[in-house]
Enzyme design. Structure first.
Site, mmCIF file in Angstrom:
data_model
loop_
_atom_site.group_PDB
_atom_site.id
_atom_site.type_symbol
_atom_site.label_atom_id
_atom_site.label_comp_id
_atom_site.label_asym_id
_atom_site.label_seq_id
_atom_site.Cartn_x
_atom_site.Cartn_y
_atom_site.Cartn_z
ATOM 1 N N SER A 1 -15.211 -28.206 -35.888
ATOM 2 C CA SER A 1 -13.928 -27.582 -35.551
ATOM 3 C C SER A 1 -12.794 -28.606 -35.543
ATOM 4 O O SER A 1 -13.002 -29.792 -35.287
ATOM 5 C CB SER A 1 -13.992 -26.915 -34.170
ATOM 6 O OG SER A 1 -14.951 -25.887 -34.144
HETATM 7 N N1 SAH Z 1 -19.016 -26.359 -32.065
HETATM 8 C C1 SAH Z 1 -19.201 -26.806 -33.428
HETATM 9 C C2 SAH Z 1 -18.506 -25.891 -34.425
HETATM 10 C C3 SAH Z 1 -19.509 -25.366 -35.359
HETATM 11 S S1 SAH Z 1 -19.015 -24.153 -36.527
HETATM 12 C C4 SAH Z 1 -18.787 -28.248 -33.595
HETATM 13 O O1 SAH Z 1 -18.229 -28.825 -32.654
HETATM 14 O O2 SAH Z 1 -19.049 -28.828 -34.651
HETATM 15 C C5 SAH Z 1 -19.913 -22.755 -35.909
HETATM 16 C C6 SAH Z 1 -21.416 -22.875 -35.826
HETATM 17 O O3 SAH Z 1 -21.898 -21.632 -35.306
HETATM 18 C C7 SAH Z 1 -22.145 -23.087 -37.150
HETATM 19 O O4 SAH Z 1 -22.936 -24.226 -37.048
HETATM 20 C C8 SAH Z 1 -23.001 -21.821 -37.311
HETATM 21 O O5 SAH Z 1 -24.249 -22.074 -37.936
HETATM 22 C C9 SAH Z 1 -23.162 -21.388 -35.870
HETATM 23 N N2 SAH Z 1 -23.495 -19.978 -35.644
HETATM 24 C C10 SAH Z 1 -23.050 -18.886 -36.307
HETATM 25 N N3 SAH Z 1 -23.581 -17.758 -35.771
HETATM 26 C C11 SAH Z 1 -24.400 -18.151 -34.751
HETATM 27 C C12 SAH Z 1 -25.235 -17.451 -33.823
HETATM 28 N N4 SAH Z 1 -25.370 -16.137 -33.825
HETATM 29 N N5 SAH Z 1 -25.908 -18.192 -32.903
HETATM 30 C C13 SAH Z 1 -25.797 -19.534 -32.869
HETATM 31 N N6 SAH Z 1 -25.035 -20.257 -33.730
HETATM 32 C C14 SAH Z 1 -24.339 -19.560 -34.658
#
Ligand code: SAH
Length: 217
Positions: free
Chosen positions: A65
């Site tokens: 993010s």
């Molecule tokens: N907090 C992260 C942002 C990641 S982007 C950071 O600091 O890097 C969002 C993430 O959510 C992705 O890795 C994706 O695989 C995950 N995601 C999407 N749907 C999900 C679900 N139902 N349960 C858990 N993770 C999920």
């Protein structure tokens, strides 16, 4: 392992100034951003990108993010040391480190096996020890519920019911909700009687939250 030298720290202080200019004013959040070497999440060749205020690909079609987004979500959560926090979407693990710097006890869920494996290794090497779970975060993590705070870091079509259920009275859920293009940041507070209050905070663009109560894959 990368080093964290004066140049990196200088770049981080510049990033802090950018966040302040965009309206982030929570000192504890700014300190946490200053404490976590975001460039550890980047390959050496992309170092210059680590301290720009933008999202960046982490593989598997996902992104780390944007620092501003991390700061806004963290600020809205109002983390107190010792808070039990559930994070949906571990991704790179960067947001998780910020929460831990604020003294939270973090339970983090990732859906994608490859990212889950990577984040575990990465955070361990940096000395952070959250509770990791591979699975569908739209169902929450009932085993350790309830949570003082819940943060969703992927864009949801609607608020998953399980997350409301797993919030402690007085707890806060921060979740981006909307279409696949852009989502409105919601802060949902549950009062001591279980009554909900929803505040709306600006629009953002997240990768989709998938799973049973997310966008179908
Ligand atoms: N907090 C992260 C942002 C990641 S982007 C950071 O600091 O890097 C969002 C993430 O959510 C992705 O890795 C994706 O695989 C995950 N995601 C999407 N749907 C999900 C679900 N139902 N349960 C858990 N993770 C999920």
């Amino acid at each position: 392992m990368f080093e964290d030298n004066y140049r990196h720290k200088g770049m981080r202080r510049q990033l802090i100034r950018t966040l302040v200019s965009k309206g982030i004013n929570d000192e504890a959040v700014l300190k946490a951003v200053e404490a976590v070497p975001r460039h550890f999440f980047f390959e050496q060749a992309f170092l210059e990108h680590a301290y720009q205020d933008k999202a960046f690909p982490i593989g598997e079609g996902q992104t780390i993010s944007q620092p501003y987004t991390v700061a806004v979500q963290t600020q809205l959560l109002n983390i107190k040391p010792g808070d039990k926090v559930l994070e949906i979407g571990t991704g790179s693990g960067y947001q998780c480190c910020i929460l831990m710097e604020l003294g939270a006890n973090v339970f983090t869920i990732e859906y994608n096996k490859k990212l889950y494996d990577q984040a575990k290794v990465q955070l361990r090497s940096m000395g952070y020890r959250p509770h990791f779970h591979l699975g569908d975060g739209t169902k929450g993590w009932p085993t350790f519920a309830p949570y003082d705070k819940i943060i969703v870091t992927a864009g949801a079509p609607t608020v998953p019911e399980a997350l409301i259920d797993q919030l402690t009275p007085g707890g806060i859920l921060v979740i981006p909700v909307g279409g696949e293009d852009h989502q409105e940041m919601l802060r949902i507070t549950k009062d001591s009687d279980g009554k909900l209050k929803t505040e709306k905070h600006d629009y953002f663009r997240f990768v989709p939250l998938v799973g049973k109560h997310g966008w179908r894959k």
